[in-house]
Scaffold this motif. Structure first.
Motif, PDB file in Angstrom:
ATOM      1  N   TYR A  85      -0.057   1.956   1.667  1.00  0.00           N
ATOM      2  CA  TYR A  85       0.585   2.127   0.364  1.00  0.00           C
ATOM      3  C   TYR A  85      -0.375   1.746  -0.764  1.00  0.00           C
ATOM      4  O   TYR A  85      -1.310   0.975  -0.546  1.00  0.00           O
ATOM      5  N   ILE A  86      -0.099   2.265  -1.959  1.00  0.00           N
ATOM      6  CA  ILE A  86      -0.781   1.758  -3.152  1.00  0.00           C
ATOM      7  C   ILE A  86       0.269   0.993  -3.958  1.00  0.00           C
ATOM      8  O   ILE A  86       1.283   1.565  -4.380  1.00  0.00           O
ATOM      9  N   ILE A  87       0.019  -0.311  -4.107  1.00  0.00           N
ATOM     10  CA  ILE A  87       0.905  -1.155  -4.921  1.00  0.00           C
ATOM     11  C   ILE A  87       0.295  -1.222  -6.314  1.00  0.00           C
ATOM     12  O   ILE A  87      -0.892  -1.539  -6.450  1.00  0.00           O
ATOM     13  N   THR A  88       1.099  -0.928  -7.331  1.00  0.00           N
ATOM     14  CA  THR A  88       0.576  -1.001  -8.700  1.00  0.00           C
ATOM     15  C   THR A  88       1.422  -1.961  -9.538  1.00  0.00           C
ATOM     16  O   THR A  88       2.589  -2.234  -9.213  1.00  0.00           O
ATOM     17  N   SER A  89       0.798  -2.445 -10.604  1.00  0.00           N
ATOM     18  CA  SER A  89       1.538  -3.287 -11.549  1.00  0.00           C
ATOM     19  C   SER A  89       0.874  -3.179 -12.924  1.00  0.00           C
ATOM     20  O   SER A  89      -0.148  -2.484 -13.076  1.00  0.00           O
ATOM     21  N   ILE A  90       1.472  -3.877 -13.881  1.00  0.00           N
ATOM     22  CA  ILE A  90       0.978  -3.763 -15.260  1.00  0.00           C
ATOM     23  C   ILE A  90       0.850  -5.143 -15.906  1.00  0.00           C
ATOM     24  O   ILE A  90       1.507  -6.097 -15.486  1.00  0.00           O
ATOM     25  N   LYS A  91      -0.009  -5.180 -16.906  1.00  0.00           N
ATOM     26  CA  LYS A  91      -0.124  -6.387 -17.742  1.00  0.00           C
ATOM     27  C   LYS A  91      -0.404  -5.902 -19.160  1.00  0.00           C
ATOM     28  O   LYS A  91      -1.439  -5.264 -19.395  1.00  0.00           O
ATOM     29  N   GLU A  92       0.531  -6.181 -20.055  1.00  0.00           N
ATOM     30  CA  GLU A  92       0.446  -5.664 -21.429  1.00  0.00           C
ATOM     31  C   GLU A  92       0.192  -4.157 -21.374  1.00  0.00           C
ATOM     32  O   GLU A  92       0.931  -3.445 -20.739  1.00  0.00           O
ATOM     33  N   ASN A  93      -0.898  -3.659 -21.963  1.00  0.00           N
ATOM     34  CA  ASN A  93      -1.085  -2.196 -21.921  1.00  0.00           C
ATOM     35  C   ASN A  93      -2.051  -1.766 -20.810  1.00  0.00           C
ATOM     36  O   ASN A  93      -2.521  -0.639 -20.791  1.00  0.00           O
ATOM     37  N   LYS A  94      -2.328  -2.693 -19.831  1.00  0.00           N
ATOM     38  CA  LYS A  94      -3.263  -2.351 -18.742  1.00  0.00           C
ATOM     39  C   LYS A  94      -2.486  -2.149 -17.448  1.00  0.00           C
ATOM     40  O   LYS A  94      -1.401  -2.701 -17.262  1.00  0.00           O
ATOM     41  N   HIS A  95      -3.068  -1.371 -16.542  1.00  0.00           N
ATOM     42  CA  HIS A  95      -2.439  -1.220 -15.231  1.00  0.00           C
ATOM     43  C   HIS A  95      -3.510  -1.284 -14.147  1.00  0.00           C
ATOM     44  O   HIS A  95      -4.693  -1.088 -14.400  1.00  0.00           O
ATOM     45  N   ASN A  96      -3.062  -1.558 -12.930  1.00  0.00           N
ATOM     46  CA  ASN A  96      -4.014  -1.654 -11.821  1.00  0.00           C
ATOM     47  C   ASN A  96      -3.247  -1.391 -10.522  1.00  0.00           C
ATOM     48  O   ASN A  96      -2.023  -1.439 -10.477  1.00  0.00           O
ATOM     49  N   GLY A  97      -4.012  -1.096  -9.461  1.00  0.00           N
ATOM     50  CA  GLY A  97      -3.386  -0.843  -8.166  1.00  0.00           C
ATOM     51  C   GLY A  97      -4.309  -1.221  -7.034  1.00  0.00           C
ATOM     52  O   GLY A  97      -5.531  -1.288  -7.211  1.00  0.00           O
ATOM     53  N   MET A  98      -3.732  -1.491  -5.893  1.00  0.00           N
ATOM     54  CA  MET A  98      -4.506  -1.860  -4.694  1.00  0.00           C
ATOM     55  C   MET A  98      -3.866  -1.243  -3.460  1.00  0.00           C
ATOM     56  O   MET A  98      -2.674  -0.935  -3.448  1.00  0.00           O
ATOM     57  N   CYS A  99      -4.686  -1.091  -2.443  1.00  0.00           N
ATOM     58  CA  CYS A  99      -4.167  -0.585  -1.174  1.00  0.00           C
ATOM     59  C   CYS A  99      -3.526  -1.744  -0.410  1.00  0.00           C
ATOM     60  O   CYS A  99      -4.017  -2.870  -0.460  1.00  0.00           O
ATOM     61  N   ALA A 100      -2.439  -1.486   0.292  1.00  0.00           N
ATOM     62  CA  ALA A 100      -1.807  -2.536   1.103  1.00  0.00           C
ATOM     63  C   ALA A 100      -1.114  -1.935   2.311  1.00  0.00           C
ATOM     64  O   ALA A 100      -0.590  -0.822   2.245  1.00  0.00           O
ATOM     65  N   ASN A 101      -1.144  -2.693   3.397  1.00  0.00           N
ATOM     66  CA  ASN A 101      -0.325  -2.320   4.549  1.00  0.00           C
ATOM     67  C   ASN A 101       0.945  -3.163   4.599  1.00  0.00           C
ATOM     68  O   ASN A 101       1.932  -2.786   5.218  1.00  0.00           O
ATOM     69  N   THR A 102       0.932  -4.322   3.914  1.00  0.00           N
ATOM     70  CA  THR A 102       2.065  -5.244   4.048  1.00  0.00           C
ATOM     71  C   THR A 102       3.152  -4.949   3.015  1.00  0.00           C
ATOM     72  O   THR A 102       3.361  -5.712   2.066  1.00  0.00           O
ATOM     73  N   VAL A 103       3.811  -3.837   3.205  1.00  0.00           N
ATOM     74  CA  VAL A 103       4.979  -3.453   2.406  1.00  0.00           C
ATOM     75  C   VAL A 103       6.086  -3.192   3.410  1.00  0.00           C
ATOM     76  O   VAL A 103       5.897  -2.404   4.333  1.00  0.00           O
ATOM     77  N   PHE A 104       7.215  -3.858   3.281  1.00  0.00           N
ATOM     78  CA  PHE A 104       8.279  -3.582   4.251  1.00  0.00           C
ATOM     79  C   PHE A 104       9.656  -3.851   3.666  1.00  0.00           C
ATOM     80  O   PHE A 104       9.825  -4.671   2.774  1.00  0.00           O
ATOM     81  N   GLN A 105      10.612  -3.123   4.209  1.00  0.00           N
ATOM     82  CA  GLN A 105      11.983  -3.252   3.737  1.00  0.00           C
ATOM     83  C   GLN A 105      12.615  -4.489   4.352  1.00  0.00           C
ATOM     84  O   GLN A 105      12.491  -4.729   5.561  1.00  0.00           O
ATOM     85  N   LEU A 106      13.307  -5.281   3.519  1.00  0.00           N
ATOM     86  CA  LEU A 106      13.986  -6.480   4.023  1.00  0.00           C
ATOM     87  C   LEU A 106      15.461  -6.214   4.262  1.00  0.00           C
ATOM     88  O   LEU A 106      15.985  -6.543   5.321  1.00  0.00           O
TER      89      LEU A 106
END
Ligand SMILES: Cc1cc2nc3c(=O)[nH]c(=O)nc-3n(C[C@H](O)[C@H](O)[C@H](O)COP(=O)(O)O)c2cc1C
Length: 252
Positions: free
Chosen positions: A112-133
């Motif tokens: 997966y690519i997890i993304t987030s934001i800070k003020e007017n900036k954004h970023n993303g990273m690759c992750a395998n540890t995403v799962f439904q609880l």
């Protein structure tokens, strides 16, 4: 005599109990695992070694002195897996760090690519540890290294988006997973759209989720933070097959 192996640095200690502290790296007895239970016998393990240069596979207790295909030395071989002709209590007691890591690699994940934001900036990273609880409410967890820029952004904004990848997205793994947004804008040449919560989603993802972090359920797990989040929106974009970690390992 029992042999205890330090899970952090690999130091081996002989005795009935593990040492109070590891003389090499200083960790306590809880980091030691029993390697042999006082019984010395021939292991039933069959080891397979892979050349990291040409992917040649060698079977044996040790890697070959040099690769018969590309000629590199044994230091460029990695232990791929150990197969056991049978599983018995001694085999279980013989577990060492490499064996344990190989077993951990058998856990199935997506990518997966997890993304987030800070003020007017954004970023993303690759992750395998995403799962439904949980299904109701729709709740997920993501596990993010505290050194990652994305971690800072998630802590700051409390929102994330998850782009679920298909097999066509192998290049995205390298793009988002092998360098940090601290060095360059990873979205500069990526086609994306802002989710309703502002986080970028890859335009060609196979599905996406938007989620809101629940601070009181989020947990410090050492090097990483396990962020727990309620899914606020999501949609399937294309009916393509999901990219799994196993597929990525075999085809990278
Ligand atoms: C296949 C793969 C899976 C990864 N899984 C995770 C993960 O689950 N959690 C994590 O914190 N980092 C994971 N990473 C590492 C991050 O993607 C990587 O450190 C990234 O450069 C962080 O970027 P950032 O500093 O821009 O946030 C993974 C990398 C790859 C290649």
């Amino acid at each position: 005599m029992k042999v205890w192996r330090c899970m952090v640095c690999g130091y081996e200690h002989e005795g009935e109990a593990p040492p109070e502290t590891c003389p090499i790296c200083g960790v306590g007895p809880e980091e030691f695992m029993i390697k042999n239970n006082g019984v010395n016998r021939q292991s039933t393990a069959i080891k397979r070694w892979k050349c990291t240069v040409c992917d040649y596979i060698h079977t044996g207790d040790e890697p070959p002195e040099s690769c018969p295909l590309c000629g590199v030395g044994k230091e460029l071989f990695v232990l791929l897996e150990e197969k056991y002709s049978e599983l018995d209590l001694q085999v279980i007691a013989d577990t060492d760090l490499n064996t344990l890591r190989a077993a951990l690699n058998k856990i199935s994940y997506g990518l997966y690519i997890i993304t987030s934001i800070k003020e007017n900036k954004h970023n993303g990273m690759c992750a395998n540890t995403v799962f439904q609880l949980t299904d109701n409410p729709p709740r997920i967890a993501v596990c993010v290294n505290k050194n990652n820029l994305t971690h800072d952004y998630i802590e700051y904004s409390g929102v994330i988006a998850i782009s679920i990848l298909g097999r066509e997205h192998m290049p995205a793994i390298k793009h988002f997973g092998h360098r940090s947004g601290r060095k360059s804008d990873k979205f500069a040449e990526v086609d994306y759209l802002p989710a309703a919560n502002g986080c970028p989603i890859l335009r060609d993802c196979i599905a996406y989720l938007e989620a809101q972090i629940i601070p009181e359920k989020t947990t410090d797990v050492g090097t990483h933070t396990l962020f727990v989040a309620d899914v606020t929106s999501g949609r399937t974009v294309q009916n393509e097959e999901e990219l799994t970690y196993a597929y990525y390992r075999q085809n990278r």
